[in-house]
Design a protein around this motif. Structure first.
Motif, mmCIF file in Angstrom:
data_model
loop_
_atom_site.group_PDB
_atom_site.id
_atom_site.type_symbol
_atom_site.label_atom_id
_atom_site.label_comp_id
_atom_site.label_asym_id
_atom_site.label_seq_id
_atom_site.Cartn_x
_atom_site.Cartn_y
_atom_site.Cartn_z
ATOM 1 N N MET A 272 0.829 -1.203 0.000
ATOM 2 C CA MET A 272 0.000 0.000 0.000
ATOM 3 C C MET A 272 0.862 1.251 0.000
ATOM 4 S SD MET A 272 -3.015 -0.724 2.777
ATOM 5 C CE MET A 272 -3.957 0.780 2.567
ATOM 6 N N TYR B 74 1.310 5.128 1.201
ATOM 7 C CA TYR B 74 0.859 6.066 2.237
ATOM 8 C C TYR B 74 1.523 7.408 2.007
ATOM 9 C CZ TYR B 74 -0.808 2.014 4.889
ATOM 10 O OH TYR B 74 -1.462 0.886 5.293
ATOM 11 N N ASN C 161 1.662 -2.237 5.601
ATOM 12 C CA ASN C 161 0.487 -1.915 6.417
ATOM 13 C C ASN C 161 0.708 -0.617 7.174
ATOM 14 O OD1 ASN C 161 1.931 -2.497 8.900
ATOM 15 N ND2 ASN C 161 1.714 -4.656 8.358
ATOM 16 N N LEU C 162 -0.329 -0.201 7.887
ATOM 17 C CA LEU C 162 -0.282 1.076 8.609
ATOM 18 C C LEU C 162 0.831 1.101 9.657
ATOM 19 C CD1 LEU C 162 -1.648 3.860 9.039
ATOM 20 C CD2 LEU C 162 -3.061 2.788 10.788
ATOM 21 N N ASP C 163 1.048 -0.014 10.330
ATOM 22 C CA ASP C 163 2.100 -0.030 11.358
ATOM 23 C C ASP C 163 3.458 0.338 10.771
ATOM 24 O OD1 ASP C 163 0.371 -0.590 13.348
ATOM 25 O OD2 ASP C 163 1.109 -2.602 13.790
ATOM 26 N N ASP C 164 3.766 -0.226 9.596
ATOM 27 C CA ASP C 164 5.047 0.101 8.957
ATOM 28 C C ASP C 164 5.077 1.575 8.556
ATOM 29 O OD1 ASP C 164 6.026 -2.370 9.295
ATOM 30 O OD2 ASP C 164 5.685 -3.070 7.241
ATOM 31 N N LEU D 110 3.474 4.017 9.883
ATOM 32 C CA LEU D 110 3.596 4.844 11.092
ATOM 33 C C LEU D 110 5.019 4.810 11.628
ATOM 34 C CD1 LEU D 110 0.290 3.933 13.016
ATOM 35 C CD2 LEU D 110 0.746 6.004 11.688
ATOM 36 N N LYS D 111 5.650 3.650 11.493
ATOM 37 C CA LYS D 111 7.030 3.519 11.971
ATOM 38 C C LYS D 111 7.938 4.496 11.214
ATOM 39 C CE LYS D 111 9.879 -0.008 10.848
ATOM 40 N NZ LYS D 111 10.136 -1.450 10.661
ATOM 41 N N PRO E 46 -3.580 6.708 3.818
ATOM 42 C CA PRO E 46 -3.369 5.795 2.693
ATOM 43 C C PRO E 46 -3.723 6.496 1.388
ATOM 44 C CG PRO E 46 -5.306 5.135 3.968
ATOM 45 C CD PRO E 46 -4.709 6.322 4.662
#
Lengths: 118, 416
Positions: free
Chosen positions: A1, A3, A88-91, A93-94, A111
């Motif tokens: 994805m 972002y 994913n979102l966690d990556d 955000l990291k 996203p």
């Protein structure tokens, strides 16, 4: 994805070009960008010119309005962005948390809409 | 006498009970399998409907859980087939049909995926209210209407909240994973705060029907127990479960027959549920031994000291004051600060603590608990006139009926 990380900060409080703080910030940005490239998540990323340079357009009933300034006056202004390719979102955000401006401004992570082909 | 299964209503209730108990387990396994939250829920719902028909006819299968999972998987394939974009999904079906990793229903052993689901529902990118609703629905198996009733909102409002949450999970790519080591502690903290919110919503009983409130407490306890089984080595998980057990053990004593709130000081301690207190105490002892202090451990330890005191006067306030000092280092909130002074007032005296309390006044502008504590300190110092003034202020600031009534009763006691 994909972002996008939108970087907001109070321009009036940002370090002024030429100051030691400014060059420190540039170094931090360069190091963060290198991490994004080395980790293979970097798609794009750029700083923007000052919000004073913004021009806003609105067309209503065929009348094009050209306005000097951003679409809304806010305490923190959009000053740059990164686009990451992440699982994913966690990556996302990291990596967004590594953007130096997170320490004094705000980073909005969203996203990018995936439009299926065909 | 008719056997239970021949009475349809009884049977339906029994099935619903099984479904609700296993919902989190089943839906989390299905999400892993289908990689789609909505599809997993819909397929499971289909399977439940099929179960109602089939089980009534053929009786309960050996493993209801296994039967439901197998049926839900088949229903998911049906749903994908019916989908307009069938061609693009052909691969999904092939994959699902080929997955013979599902054991026979009698030897059911699908890995427990509930931990992933908890972390997804309580992801910090979701609003707390949304996390609470998602957790109750997906893990607790509660219906939208049940959750709406518990939080005193319209069913449509709750339905919208749930849809918004699920949409955000999907569109923003909130992962269905147990977080990595580096962020595990922070994410676990988010999970614990959601579970504690659910518990407190039931426990603080500001309004709403009593049995729904009790149900929320029990649901929070059940979910915390599941989390404890999944992460038995986390001291804060143990501590939260302990804290809930200890609080909940005092629940019956907190209200009289008329539903009036009774303060800790005036509670009939013989009504406290002893075995539950024992369970809470042993959990917090275990947690504290692990040597990684945290907010829930300190709160549970405070609750434990209250639980161990045979009478209010025998409360070990020294210990409690020390724990509040500790808690203040972790959570520097006004409530903690107030409670610390309350503990101190029982060590020295209310009169001697009044100055320290009044010094906090600027921080506590229009904060109801501050005036309630102030009223109590004045009362215990014998300054009834000042106590009355503080009670009136607290009553005026209180936004909840039960609390207001309690303060009014306290005020009346000093007037007579």
């Amino acid at each position: 994805m994909k972002y996008i990380a939108l970087i907001y900060s109070n321009e009036a409080k940002d370090p002024t070009p030429g100051s030691d703080e400014f060059s420190a910030m540039i170094t931090q940005y360069q190091s963060a960008t290198n991490t994004f490239i080395n980790d293979g998540v970097m798609v794009a990323g750029d700083p923007l010119e000052s919000v004073n340079t913004a021009t806003t357009l609105r067309s209503r009933n065929g009348n094009l309005d050209t306005i000097d300034g951003p679409f809304a006056e806010t305490k923190e202004q959009l000053g740059g962005y990164y686009i990451f390719e992440c699982d994913n979102l966690d990556d996302a955000l990291k990596y967004a948390a590594m953007i130096p401006s997170v320490k004094h401004g705000s980073i909005e992570v969203r996203p990018i809409m995936n439009i299926p082909e065909g | 006498m008719p056997s239970p299964s021949s009475t349809p209503i009884y049977f339906e209730v029994a099935i619903q009970k099984i479904v609700r108990e296993e919902w989190g387990y089943l839906v989390s396994s299905l999400i892993s399998l289908l990689r789609d939250l909505n599809l997993a829920e819909d397929a499971l719902q289909d399977a439940v409907e099929a179960a109602l028909l089939n089980w009534k006819k053929d009786g309960l299968p050996k493993s209801p859980k296994g039967w439901l999972l197998k049926t839900a998987k088949r229903k998911a394939i049906d749903r994908i087939r019916r989908d307009k974009n069938f061609a693009s999904k052909a691969n999904d079906i092939k994959l699902l049909s080929e997955q013979n990793n599902l054991p026979k229903e009698s030897e059911f052993a699908v890995p427990d995926e509930r931990l992933r689901l908890i972390f997804t529902c309580c992801h910090p990118a979701l609003d707390h209210k949304i996390s609470v609703a998602l957790t109750l629905q997906l893990l607790g198996g509660l219906s939208t209407a049940e959750i709406a009733r518990a939080f005193l909102v319209k069913t449509e409002t709750m339905a919208q909240r749930l849809v918004r949450g699920k949409r955000k999970i999907k569109q923003s790519g909130i992962p269905y994973i147990v977080p990595e080591k580096e962020i595990f502690a922070e994410r676990l903290d988010a999970v614990l705060s959601v579970l504690y919110l659910i518990f407190n919503e039931g426990y603080s009983a500001t309004s709403g029907r009593k049995h729904i409130r009790i149900e929320l407490c029990q649901e929070a306890l059940r979910l915390s127990n599941i989390l404890y089984k999944l992460c038995p080595e986390e001291p804060e998980v143990k501590a939260l479960l302990s804290l809930m057990l200890l609080h909940d053990a005092r629940r019956i004593a907190r209200f009289n027959n008329k539903g009036d709130f009774i303060s800790l000081e005036e509670q009939d301690r013989s009504l406290w549920v002893r075995p539950q207190i024992e369970a809470g105490l042993s959990l917090i002892e275990e947690a504290l031994k692990m040597g990684e202090i945290g907010g829930y451990q300190v709160q549970a330890a405070i609750s434990a000291i209250h639980s161990e005191a045979k009478t209010f006067n025998q409360t070990n306030w020294h210990e409690i004051a020390l724990l509040y000092d500790e808690l203040y280092k972790i959570n520097a909130t006004p409530v903690v600060q107030l409670n610390r002074l309350v503990a101190k007032s029982y060590i020295t005296s209310a009169r001697e603590t009044l100055d320290a309390l009044n010094m906090l006044k600027p921080t506590f502008k229009d904060y109801q608990p501050f005036y309630a504590v102030q009223a109590d300190f004045f009362k215990r110092s014998g300054d009834l006139k000042a106590a009355k003034k503080s009670y009136l202020r607290a009553i005026k600031l209180s936004g909840n009926t039960k609390e207001k009534e309690f303060l009014e009763r306290s005020l009346n006691k000093i007037l007579t």
